[in-house]
Design an enzyme around this catalytic site. Sequence first.
Site, mmCIF file in Angstrom:
data_model
loop_
_atom_site.group_PDB
_atom_site.id
_atom_site.type_symbol
_atom_site.label_atom_id
_atom_site.label_comp_id
_atom_site.label_asym_id
_atom_site.label_seq_id
_atom_site.Cartn_x
_atom_site.Cartn_y
_atom_site.Cartn_z
ATOM 1 N N HIS A 154 1.456 -1.783 0.076
ATOM 2 C CA HIS A 154 0.089 0.025 0.134
ATOM 3 C C HIS A 154 0.784 1.222 -0.091
ATOM 4 O O HIS A 154 2.315 1.441 0.439
ATOM 5 C CB HIS A 154 -1.146 -0.235 1.359
ATOM 6 C CG HIS A 154 -0.110 -0.587 2.269
ATOM 7 N ND1 HIS A 154 0.305 1.065 3.155
ATOM 8 C CD2 HIS A 154 0.160 -0.983 3.585
ATOM 9 C CE1 HIS A 154 1.318 0.968 4.304
ATOM 10 N NE2 HIS A 154 0.800 -0.521 4.458
ATOM 11 N N GLY A 155 -0.338 2.249 -0.164
ATOM 12 C CA GLY A 155 0.578 3.640 -0.231
ATOM 13 C C GLY A 155 1.030 4.335 1.178
ATOM 14 O O GLY A 155 0.355 3.701 1.766
ATOM 15 N N GLY A 179 0.579 -1.993 11.713
ATOM 16 C CA GLY A 179 0.018 -3.914 11.920
ATOM 17 C C GLY A 179 -1.288 -3.788 11.670
ATOM 18 O O GLY A 179 -1.168 -3.491 10.768
ATOM 19 N N ARG A 187 -6.042 0.553 3.645
ATOM 20 C CA ARG A 187 -4.883 1.255 3.183
ATOM 21 C C ARG A 187 -4.296 0.764 1.881
ATOM 22 O O ARG A 187 -3.895 1.111 0.969
ATOM 23 C CB ARG A 187 -3.452 1.769 3.649
ATOM 24 C CG ARG A 187 -3.270 -0.068 4.768
ATOM 25 C CD ARG A 187 -1.906 0.780 6.364
ATOM 26 N NE ARG A 187 -1.656 0.312 6.747
ATOM 27 C CZ ARG A 187 -2.093 -0.845 7.710
ATOM 28 N NH1 ARG A 187 -3.071 -0.565 8.175
ATOM 29 N NH2 ARG A 187 -1.094 -1.694 8.409
ATOM 30 N N GLU A 210 -1.749 -7.213 7.667
ATOM 31 C CA GLU A 210 -0.386 -6.688 7.578
ATOM 32 C C GLU A 210 -0.229 -7.097 9.490
ATOM 33 O O GLU A 210 -1.041 -8.158 9.890
ATOM 34 C CB GLU A 210 0.091 -5.047 8.350
ATOM 35 C CG GLU A 210 1.602 -4.741 8.715
ATOM 36 C CD GLU A 210 2.322 -5.342 7.951
ATOM 37 O OE1 GLU A 210 2.192 -6.476 7.971
ATOM 38 O OE2 GLU A 210 3.672 -4.129 7.917
ATOM 39 N N ARG A 211 1.200 -7.670 9.178
ATOM 40 C CA ARG A 211 1.751 -9.044 10.854
ATOM 41 C C ARG A 211 0.769 -8.274 11.967
ATOM 42 O O ARG A 211 0.536 -6.551 11.940
ATOM 43 C CB ARG A 211 2.710 -8.768 10.895
ATOM 44 C CG ARG A 211 3.386 -8.974 12.119
ATOM 45 C CD ARG A 211 4.141 -7.692 12.472
ATOM 46 N NE ARG A 211 5.810 -7.251 11.580
ATOM 47 C CZ ARG A 211 7.437 -8.318 12.013
ATOM 48 N NH1 ARG A 211 6.923 -9.277 13.123
ATOM 49 N NH2 ARG A 211 7.910 -8.041 11.760
ATOM 50 N N MET A 212 0.399 -8.896 13.165
ATOM 51 C CA MET A 212 -0.443 -8.593 14.071
ATOM 52 C C MET A 212 0.957 -7.882 14.635
ATOM 53 O O MET A 212 1.822 -9.081 15.162
ATOM 54 C CB MET A 212 -1.346 -9.039 14.648
ATOM 55 C CG MET A 212 -2.067 -8.940 15.513
ATOM 56 S SD MET A 212 -0.927 -7.928 17.433
ATOM 57 C CE MET A 212 -1.442 -9.838 17.678
ATOM 58 N N TYR A 213 0.966 -6.301 15.200
ATOM 59 C CA TYR A 213 1.998 -5.735 15.867
ATOM 60 C C TYR A 213 2.621 -6.027 17.356
ATOM 61 O O TYR A 213 3.281 -4.945 18.377
ATOM 62 C CB TYR A 213 2.888 -4.303 15.480
ATOM 63 C CG TYR A 213 4.251 -4.503 14.240
ATOM 64 C CD1 TYR A 213 5.139 -5.355 14.780
ATOM 65 C CD2 TYR A 213 4.136 -3.846 13.530
ATOM 66 C CE1 TYR A 213 6.277 -4.918 14.283
ATOM 67 C CE2 TYR A 213 5.362 -4.217 12.616
ATOM 68 C CZ TYR A 213 6.257 -4.199 13.303
ATOM 69 O OH TYR A 213 8.046 -4.025 12.226
ATOM 70 N N HIS A 263 0.426 -6.034 2.357
ATOM 71 C CA HIS A 263 1.260 -4.898 3.127
ATOM 72 C C HIS A 263 2.813 -5.561 3.116
ATOM 73 O O HIS A 263 3.291 -6.832 3.385
ATOM 74 C CB HIS A 263 0.616 -4.861 5.101
ATOM 75 C CG HIS A 263 -0.271 -4.702 4.772
ATOM 76 N ND1 HIS A 263 -0.700 -3.836 5.662
ATOM 77 C CD2 HIS A 263 -1.566 -5.436 4.464
ATOM 78 C CE1 HIS A 263 -2.320 -2.829 4.917
ATOM 79 N NE2 HIS A 263 -2.766 -4.676 4.712
HETATM 80 O O1 LIG Z 1 4.135 -0.916 11.779
HETATM 81 C C1 LIG Z 1 4.082 -1.916 10.951
HETATM 82 O O2 LIG Z 1 2.703 -2.165 10.672
HETATM 83 C C2 LIG Z 1 5.138 -2.540 9.272
HETATM 84 C C3 LIG Z 1 4.935 -2.156 8.337
HETATM 85 O O3 LIG Z 1 4.913 0.013 8.390
HETATM 86 O O4 LIG Z 1 6.020 -1.704 9.967
HETATM 87 P P1 LIG Z 1 7.310 -1.898 9.653
HETATM 88 O O5 LIG Z 1 8.536 -1.375 8.979
HETATM 89 O O6 LIG Z 1 8.141 -2.369 11.476
HETATM 90 O O7 LIG Z 1 7.208 -3.823 9.422
#
Ligand SMILES: O=C(O)[C@@H](CO)OP(=O)(O)O
Length: 334
Positions: free
Chosen positions: A85-86, A98, A134, A188-191, A258
């Site tokens: 995504h942008g 995340g 996004r 996106e990976r769950m942060y 992502h």
């Molecule tokens: O914040 C996030 O979800 C990711 C992608 O933007 O960041 P990172 O670069 O740390 O994987």
Amino acid sequence: MATATSHQSVVSFASLRSSPSSTISQCGFKIDSSLSFTSKKTNFCKIKAITSSVSYDNTLLSPSKTIPDNSQKKSNEAALILIRHGESLWNEKNLFTGCVDVPLTEKGVEEAIEAGKRISNIPVDVIFTSSLIRAQMTAMLAMIQHRRKKVPIILHDESEQAKTWSQVFSDETKNQSIPVIPAWQLNERMYGELQGLNKQETAERYGKEQVHEWRRSYDIPPPKGESLEMCAERAVAYFQDNIEPKLAAGKNVMIAAHGNSLRSIIMYLDKLTCQEVISLELSTGIPLLYIFKEGKFMKRGSPVGPTEAGVYAYTKRLAQYRQKLEDDSEVLCA
Ligand SMILES: O=C(O)[C@@H](CO)OP(=O)(O)O
């Protein structure tokens, strides 16, 4: 090791073993030859297939039972476009994002439009996105640039009613549409407990190395979050179960997702090791092109623009598709 930012302007494809020079290649990749790799096998064998797959076709845009299922059409190759995504509002603020559902910035909107211009001559039959806005904004903004001018339509399967109420009753309209399939597995990976924290402040608090491990290692999860390995278990399984069959049937696919869900998919496509994936960085809004042929994925680079010849030199089919677009626009202008 320096902490990688989410806005790096260079895509470093550590796995591009066939192109050893450290230059911008014809394909638009910068290849970092300063990295050396072992022949250690990837441990992707851990990835299990998830059986609860959802499969859509153009036919789902119409209730008619008489419409042929084009997903079965025979073709010996298909294009696969991956787009991160942008820039999002939290990328701009340097916050861990995340699974938090944050929209694009104005710059992100421009990046998505620019990405669309780059792929405007490449065929797209079906689009997969994450369920996050996004990625969906990026897919939609990119597709409105496409020369074929088909309308991307999001398929809703959250309930039987949602499916029924979004049916299309015209074959012609259906043929001028592209199904867009949202899938949470591409999120996106769950942060975990890093979501919403500032990346710089987190590095100052826990140390650069620790934060780099959380962000880029394969199997070390951030506190209460997903490691890349855990993210791959869902994203790659979804890709294998739902996207590969489309490509095998000759459908050209675009995936808007992502940084980390795409890193896990690229790790699978390029057979990267756990060490190699650490150096893999994806820029926002840069499309990457693969060709799927005879069960194999061949990286073709990042289309630089609608007139970029290099992309089309790779396959006869892409060249023919572009020629048809040229011919059609000449007829329209005549
Ligand atoms: O914040 C996030 O979800 C990711 C992608 O933007 O960041 P990172 O670069 O740390 O994987």
